[in-house]
Design an enzyme around this catalytic site. Sequence first.
Site, short mmCIF file in Angstrom:
data_model
loop_
_atom_site.label_atom_id
_atom_site.label_comp_id
_atom_site.label_asym_id
_atom_site.label_seq_id
_atom_site.Cartn_x
_atom_site.Cartn_y
_atom_site.Cartn_z
N ASP A 180 -3.68 2.49 -5.33
CA ASP A 180 -2.47 2.54 -4.50
C ASP A 180 -2.24 1.26 -3.69
O ASP A 180 -1.38 1.22 -2.82
CB ASP A 180 -2.52 3.74 -3.55
N GLU A 181 -2.99 0.20 -3.99
CA GLU A 181 -2.81 -1.07 -3.28
C GLU A 181 -2.76 -2.21 -4.30
O GLU A 181 -3.59 -2.27 -5.21
CB GLU A 181 -3.97 -1.34 -2.31
N ASP A 227 0.85 -1.19 0.00
CA ASP A 227 0.00 0.00 0.00
C ASP A 227 0.88 1.24 0.00
O ASP A 227 1.87 1.32 0.74
CB ASP A 227 -0.89 -0.02 1.26
#
Length: 419
Positions: free
Chosen positions: A106-107, A11
């Site tokens: 974003d992960e 993350d």
Amino acid sequence: MPKERIILLSDCQSFYASVEKAAHPEYKDKPVAVGDPARMNGIVLAACPIAKARGVTTASRVGEALTKCPELVVIRPRMGTYIKVSLLISQIYRSYTDLVEPFSIDEQFLDVTGSLGCFGEDVPGIIRSIQEHVLLSTGVWTRVGIGPTKILAKMANNFAKKQKDGIFRLDHDNIDKELWPLPVHDMFMVANRMSRNFYHMGITTIGDIARMELGELKRRMRTTMGRQSDIQAEYYWQTARGIDPSPVVTGMRHQIKSVGHGKALRWNLYTRLAEIEVVLLELVIEVCQRARRYRYMGSVVSIAVSETDGHKSNSYTRQMTLPEPSALTHEIAAAAYRLFVENWTGMPLSRLAISISQLSDDRVMQLTLFEDRVRTYNREQAVDQIKTRYGSRALIRASSLLESAVALERAEQIGGHYK
């Protein structure tokens, strides 16, 4: 016995804000937030750790954030840039394993089980190498959760955010010590409403679910939520125990179930049907264009409406089934308009969304006696091709030049935010 999988959930810390700080070295030691500085009532999309330490939170209003932190630097979002950085980070991950599955912008999940032979058996060492690689390439710091399943890696990531090195492992050896004592609302996919249901059942921690017999959990959930809750009960019981057989797979995992677009509106500008109708048509155009790009037609048209007069608020969704599947603008627009007119209370609009669902392949189209639907579909596809090549502003309807229109503004945005 098969080798236990080693799955990571990586993350990016304060992703949008981190990208902006990397692009603006002069803001290195300053509190930075991403939002529209011209709209005090707009929301903060991301805040760097310095800003968070001074009370700025994601989803707070820009004006509120500046009140808490007057020295806050507010930067307008650049969604195109964030997507490019996210894709670059994906490339970096793929240099360590070919099993990379995006979870959000974003992960991403990484299965490094088969990579240990190339990079050594030191899993924390591989992770530190990934962290340094991403940081040097993008300026973004990543936190990594480790687990034998995707669900444990995801929940381990919440612990990793609190570690100095950004790394935490959660497996069947420490799940009872680390995860089970947490309140039930901290469990993955448990939101406020489900939390209230669990508290009503006398379930307060994740461990209460994990230690309970599945049959007993199903019984309690049936009593509180009805007889259709057995599948949910099994899902939450497996989640609490870290059970998740799903593999890490590359690319999109699921077929699209619906296609939709929505727009937040300045409610004081959308008080009359004539103004609202312009936006409704523009949203339908986008929905149909996207459906045709994926080669789908929809059988069900849905609208989602939020209304407010500044004091009272009201939200509702409505849907109707079409006579035949469609991705033709005039057919979807007629259905959406009818749904809206029949249900609108007359209050100003603060949000409007249109979607189509129950999708089917567009290669099979129902013919009618009074309209050449195939010819109309081909014409709309030709317009789509022009827009794809020359931009969405290349061809617009005359109504999109009206003051109440939003199409030209949306042409400069990605996902409702500026490129």
